[in-house]
Design a protein around this motif. Structure first.
Motif, mmCIF file in Angstrom:
data_model
loop_
_atom_site.group_PDB
_atom_site.id
_atom_site.type_symbol
_atom_site.label_atom_id
_atom_site.label_comp_id
_atom_site.label_asym_id
_atom_site.label_seq_id
_atom_site.Cartn_x
_atom_site.Cartn_y
_atom_site.Cartn_z
ATOM 1 N N ARG A 1 42.021 32.348 52.806
ATOM 2 C CA ARG A 1 42.070 32.721 51.382
ATOM 3 C C ARG A 1 42.434 31.515 50.522
ATOM 4 N NH1 ARG A 1 47.013 36.159 50.273
ATOM 5 N NH2 ARG A 1 47.885 34.064 50.459
ATOM 6 N N GLU B 1 40.091 29.815 47.701
ATOM 7 C CA GLU B 1 40.582 29.665 46.330
ATOM 8 C C GLU B 1 40.439 28.219 45.872
ATOM 9 O OE1 GLU B 1 44.624 30.913 46.212
ATOM 10 O OE2 GLU B 1 44.150 33.015 45.839
ATOM 11 N N GLU C 1 41.111 40.219 49.717
ATOM 12 C CA GLU C 1 42.190 39.826 48.806
ATOM 13 C C GLU C 1 41.650 39.072 47.597
ATOM 14 O OE1 GLU C 1 45.770 38.210 50.189
ATOM 15 O OE2 GLU C 1 46.209 39.961 51.441
ATOM 16 N N ARG D 1 40.140 41.621 45.295
ATOM 17 C CA ARG D 1 41.151 42.379 44.548
ATOM 18 C C ARG D 1 41.729 41.546 43.404
ATOM 19 N NH1 ARG D 1 42.554 44.740 49.650
ATOM 20 N NH2 ARG D 1 44.067 43.076 50.069
ATOM 21 N N SER D 2 41.812 40.233 43.599
ATOM 22 C CA SER D 2 42.345 39.369 42.535
ATOM 23 C C SER D 2 41.317 39.115 41.445
ATOM 24 C CB SER D 2 42.808 38.036 43.116
ATOM 25 O OG SER D 2 41.703 37.229 43.485
ATOM 26 N N ARG E 1 41.167 40.590 36.453
ATOM 27 C CA ARG E 1 42.434 40.243 37.079
ATOM 28 C C ARG E 1 43.274 41.486 37.291
ATOM 29 N NH1 ARG E 1 40.381 36.762 33.674
ATOM 30 N NH2 ARG E 1 40.582 34.526 33.995
ATOM 31 N N GLU E 2 43.676 41.711 38.503
ATOM 32 C CA GLU E 2 44.561 42.826 38.800
ATOM 33 C C GLU E 2 45.961 42.272 38.959
ATOM 34 O OE1 GLU E 2 43.147 45.140 41.997
ATOM 35 O OE2 GLU E 2 41.260 45.635 41.030
ATOM 36 N N ALA E 3 46.646 42.090 37.851
ATOM 37 C CA ALA E 3 47.987 41.529 37.851
ATOM 38 C C ALA E 3 48.974 42.573 37.362
ATOM 39 C CB ALA E 3 48.044 40.299 36.937
ATOM 40 N N SER F 1 44.492 32.557 39.982
ATOM 41 C CA SER F 1 44.978 33.313 41.139
ATOM 42 C C SER F 1 46.450 33.673 41.032
ATOM 43 C CB SER F 1 44.728 32.524 42.431
ATOM 44 O OG SER F 1 45.300 31.226 42.349
ATOM 45 N N ARG F 2 47.203 33.011 40.152
ATOM 46 C CA ARG F 2 48.594 33.396 39.922
ATOM 47 C C ARG F 2 49.028 32.938 38.539
ATOM 48 N NH1 ARG F 2 52.311 29.062 41.539
ATOM 49 N NH2 ARG F 2 51.099 27.286 42.303
#
Length: 230
Positions: free
Chosen positions: A10, A14, A51, A54-55, A74-76, A172-173
């Motif tokens: 992953r 990324e 994953e 999902r992000s 974005r699923e945050a 990603s974050r």
């Protein structure tokens, strides 16, 4: 020999997305090819891809394969809002003003915060969002041009960097902070406040893999409220 875990895979995928090894909308290698490359089981590759899907970084469809997302969803825990949509959803008329746009070397405090090298080039944009003609948010944003080179050719004269980045720069974050502060002279002038008056401040930094994308300081009048649904 150490086998790659789904986290290793992953992270590497990324990294490739962040470096534009695969452009937005481009089809990625299939599970079988990735499993052979990484020396991992297809199930391990599948978990890594799940994953990423999902992000919101990739899209997966039966028969058509996996591709890098064109417009990432974005699923945050705390979604990045588009200020225009936020204002219009309240029933107010939206207005945008560009106050400053310039390419600059990242200052020391920003290099430390984002982990940038000396001489790193950034796009520094300051702008104002208004609701029914009243100042709503003063946006002071730094964009890492190594991570998002296309931002350097955008003039942001009519559309804000907030809207452009949401559509064009997958992350990603993210890190958020909220707090009270006192308006500096520039913030006070933009928001029609007295210098030193209390303001509500939100700061956000986003990354794609290990590369910082943007840092933004968003300053609001003291009456501002943040509402979120869970």
């Amino acid at each position: 020999m150490r086998r790659n875990s789904f986290r290793d895979i992953r992270t590497e995928l990324e990294r490739r997305i962040s470096r534009r090894v695969w452009e937005p909308g481009e089809t990625m290698p299939g599970e079988e090819a990735l499993a052979a490359e990484f020396g991992a089981a297809r199930a391990t590759v599948n978990r890594a891809l799940q994953e990423l899907a999902r992000s919101g970084l990739i899209e997966r469809k039966r028969k058509s394969g996996t591709r890098v997302a064109l417009h990432p969803v974005r699923e945050a825990r705390f979604a990045i809002p588009v200020v225009r949509a936020e204002i219009e959803a309240s029933g107010s008329a939206y207005e945008y003003r560009l106050l400053h746009r310039d390419k600059e070397n990242a200052p020391g405090w920003l290099r430390e915060r984002l982990g940038l090298d000396a001489g790193a080039r950034t796009l520094h944009v300051r702008c104002l969002h208004l609701a029914d003609g009243r100042p709503y948010q003063y946006e002071d944003r730094w964009i890492n041009l190594a991570a998002v080179p296309a931002a350097g050719s955008e003039d942001f004269g009519t559309a804000s960097p907030n809207e452009w980045l949401v559509a064009n720069a997958p992350f990603s974050r993210a890190q958020y902070s909220f707090g009270a502060a006192r308006a500096d002279p520039e913030e006070a002038q933009a928001l029609r406040l007295d210098p030193g008056e209390a303001v509500f401040v939100a700061e956000r930094t986003t990354w794609i893999a290990d590369r910082a994308i943007t840092h933004v300081r968003m300053v609001h009048p003291p009456s501002h409220r943040v509402v979120t649904w869970i």
